[in-house]
Motif scaffolding. Structure first.
Motif, PDB file in Angstrom:
ATOM      1  N   SER A 122       0.812  -1.217   0.000  1.00 56.75           N
ATOM      2  CA  SER A 122       0.000   0.000   0.000  1.00 56.75           C
ATOM      3  C   SER A 122       0.847   1.269   0.000  1.00 56.75           C
ATOM      4  O   SER A 122       1.424   1.641   1.036  1.00 56.75           O
ATOM      5  N   PRO A 123       0.918   1.985  -1.117  1.00 58.33           N
ATOM      6  CA  PRO A 123       1.623   3.281  -1.118  1.00 58.33           C
ATOM      7  C   PRO A 123       0.938   4.311  -0.230  1.00 58.33           C
ATOM      8  O   PRO A 123       1.584   5.221   0.285  1.00 58.33           O
ATOM      9  N   GLN A 124      -0.383   4.161  -0.030  1.00 55.72           N
ATOM     10  CA  GLN A 124      -1.106   5.093   0.837  1.00 55.72           C
ATOM     11  C   GLN A 124      -0.641   4.954   2.293  1.00 55.72           C
ATOM     12  O   GLN A 124      -0.423   5.953   2.986  1.00 55.72           O
ATOM     13  N   LEU A 125      -0.479   3.708   2.747  1.00 55.53           N
ATOM     14  CA  LEU A 125       0.004   3.480   4.111  1.00 55.53           C
ATOM     15  C   LEU A 125       1.459   3.931   4.239  1.00 55.53           C
ATOM     16  O   LEU A 125       1.848   4.514   5.249  1.00 55.53           O
ATOM     17  N   GLN A 126       2.250   3.685   3.216  1.00 52.65           N
ATOM     18  CA  GLN A 126       3.649   4.119   3.246  1.00 52.65           C
ATOM     19  C   GLN A 126       3.738   5.636   3.387  1.00 52.65           C
ATOM     20  O   GLN A 126       4.507   6.162   4.192  1.00 52.65           O
ATOM     21  N   GLN A 127       2.940   6.358   2.607  1.00 48.37           N
ATOM     22  CA  GLN A 127       2.956   7.819   2.661  1.00 48.37           C
ATOM     23  C   GLN A 127       2.503   8.313   4.031  1.00 48.37           C
ATOM     24  O   GLN A 127       3.057   9.279   4.564  1.00 48.37           O
TER      25      GLN A 127
END
Length: 217
Positions: A122-127
């Motif tokens: 998940s790039p959203q969680l990473q961000q």
């Protein structure tokens, strides 16, 4: 908690694909904390990542002499990064600081295995995690600057002013809690408060501080 409450508190969830968001929410284990309850102790093993839904948590360090120093707070809509740090440290997967509730709080813990999977896809969680890291790094820099360049009286007055809305509301706290926030002893805080009260800066009652208009020099 309902999905709407989660997505209101953590908007990044709205950007995640349905299956990833569903897995995140299903993995989250809620915990209601009372004021002062310790979530993670220094040198203990971390079992998951803490997300704060309400209340306030503090990240703190205790010296060998028993003095406590609050490093920063974790507020609703944020994750406790120390729980991320101790999980990714494969050689020593234990916490190097402690985490406790400053007031009644609602948190949720995402178990390690679920968090690692979601973080990897998940790039959203990473961000979101990077954003938390940026804010807390700045908080630590601010703490170091204050402890290095300002004396206790200056830091105490500034903390009281910020947390009373420049005198609009009282601050409910104890001398010990203030000492932990400022990285000093309770006795030093007590002396500073008495000096400020004599100078007319503030008024103190048991567990309550009211900021008055600062007199002209």
């Amino acid at each position: 908690m309902m999905q709407k409450e989660w997505t209101t508190c953590f908007p990044f969830l709205n950007q995640m694909p349905d299956d990833e968001r569903r897995r995140f929410l299903q993995s989250a284990v809620p915990h209601q904390l009372y004021a002062g309850e310790v979530v993670v102790r220094e040198h203990s093993k971390c079992v998951g990542v803490v997300f704060v839904l309400s209340g306030e948590l503090k990240v703190y360090k205790v010296s060998e002499s028993g003095r406590e120093v609050a490093l920063y707070s974790v507020f609703p809509g944020e994750a406790a990064l120390l729980t991320v740090n101790c999980m990714v440290a494969q050689e020593t997967p234990v916490a190097d600081v402690s985490l406790a509730a400053m007031q009644e709080s609602l948190i949720a813990i995402i178990p390690s295995s679920a968090f690692f999977y979601l973080y990897s896809v998940s790039p959203q969680l990473q961000q979101f995690i990077f954003s938390c890291m940026y804010k807390k790094f700045n908080a630590i820099i601010d703490l170091v600057e204050k402890m290095t360049f300002k004396n206790v009286s200056e830091r105490l007055y500034e903390y009281i002013r910020e947390n009373t809305g420049s005198g609009r509301i009282p601050l409910y706290t104890t001398h010990a809690q203030l000492a932990a926030r400022l990285g000093t002893s309770r006795e030093v805080v007590t002396r500073c408060l008495k000096k400020m009260q004599r100078a007319g800066f503030l008024q103190t009652e048991r567990g309550k501080i009211s900021l008055l208009e600062k007199p002209e020099p």
